[in-house]
Write a protein that holds these residues in place. Sequence first.
Motif, PDB file in Angstrom:
ATOM      1  N   ARG A 100      12.137  -7.407 -25.415  1.00  0.00           N
ATOM      2  CA  ARG A 100      13.420  -6.594 -24.345  1.00  0.00           C
ATOM      3  C   ARG A 100      14.151  -7.245 -23.587  1.00  0.00           C
ATOM      4  NH1 ARG A 100      10.798  -2.756 -20.045  1.00  0.00           N
ATOM      5  NH2 ARG A 100      12.202  -1.505 -19.984  1.00  0.00           N
ATOM      6  N   TYR A 138      16.811  -8.497 -21.251  1.00  0.00           N
ATOM      7  CA  TYR A 138      17.120  -8.116 -19.758  1.00  0.00           C
ATOM      8  C   TYR A 138      18.731  -8.447 -19.456  1.00  0.00           C
ATOM      9  CZ  TYR A 138      11.789  -7.863 -20.129  1.00  0.00           C
ATOM     10  OH  TYR A 138      10.708  -7.243 -19.757  1.00  0.00           O
ATOM     11  N   SER A 148      16.320  -3.547 -17.171  1.00  0.00           N
ATOM     12  CA  SER A 148      16.438  -4.247 -18.978  1.00  0.00           C
ATOM     13  C   SER A 148      16.597  -3.193 -19.572  1.00  0.00           C
ATOM     14  CB  SER A 148      14.413  -4.203 -18.407  1.00  0.00           C
ATOM     15  OG  SER A 148      14.418  -2.830 -18.232  1.00  0.00           O
ATOM     16  N   TRP A 150      19.364   1.635 -19.688  1.00  0.00           N
ATOM     17  CA  TRP A 150      18.927   0.386 -19.175  1.00  0.00           C
ATOM     18  C   TRP A 150      18.435   0.441 -17.419  1.00  0.00           C
ATOM     19  CZ3 TRP A 150      19.871  -4.695 -20.246  1.00  0.00           C
ATOM     20  CH2 TRP A 150      21.043  -5.029 -21.019  1.00  0.00           C
ATOM     21  N   GLU A 167      15.578  -3.184 -12.675  1.00  0.00           N
ATOM     22  CA  GLU A 167      14.683  -3.779 -11.898  1.00  0.00           C
ATOM     23  C   GLU A 167      14.412  -4.184 -10.794  1.00  0.00           C
ATOM     24  OE1 GLU A 167      11.821  -3.662 -14.001  1.00  0.00           O
ATOM     25  OE2 GLU A 167      12.410  -3.049 -16.086  1.00  0.00           O
TER      26      GLU A 167
END
Length: 74
Positions: free
Chosen positions: A45, A47, A63, A70, A73
Amino acid sequence: MKKVLWCVLCLLTIVCIPAFGEGKYTNPLPVKFGDPYVLLASDGRYYMYGTGAGAVDGFCAYSSDNLIDWKPEG
């Protein structure tokens, strides 16, 4: 001869200028995001970290699996 070249140049300008606006990409995130950094993690993934408006400590994290969609987070 100059008139023919001038006409061809004008015609090419008229035809080509609209093509420059095609395919523009816009920011998919609804936040103001500065100083972004994207990391491809070992889990596959992506970030993204950066400074953002409204963040409690000044930083935001997102993420993504495809670099387009997106998920915030925190």
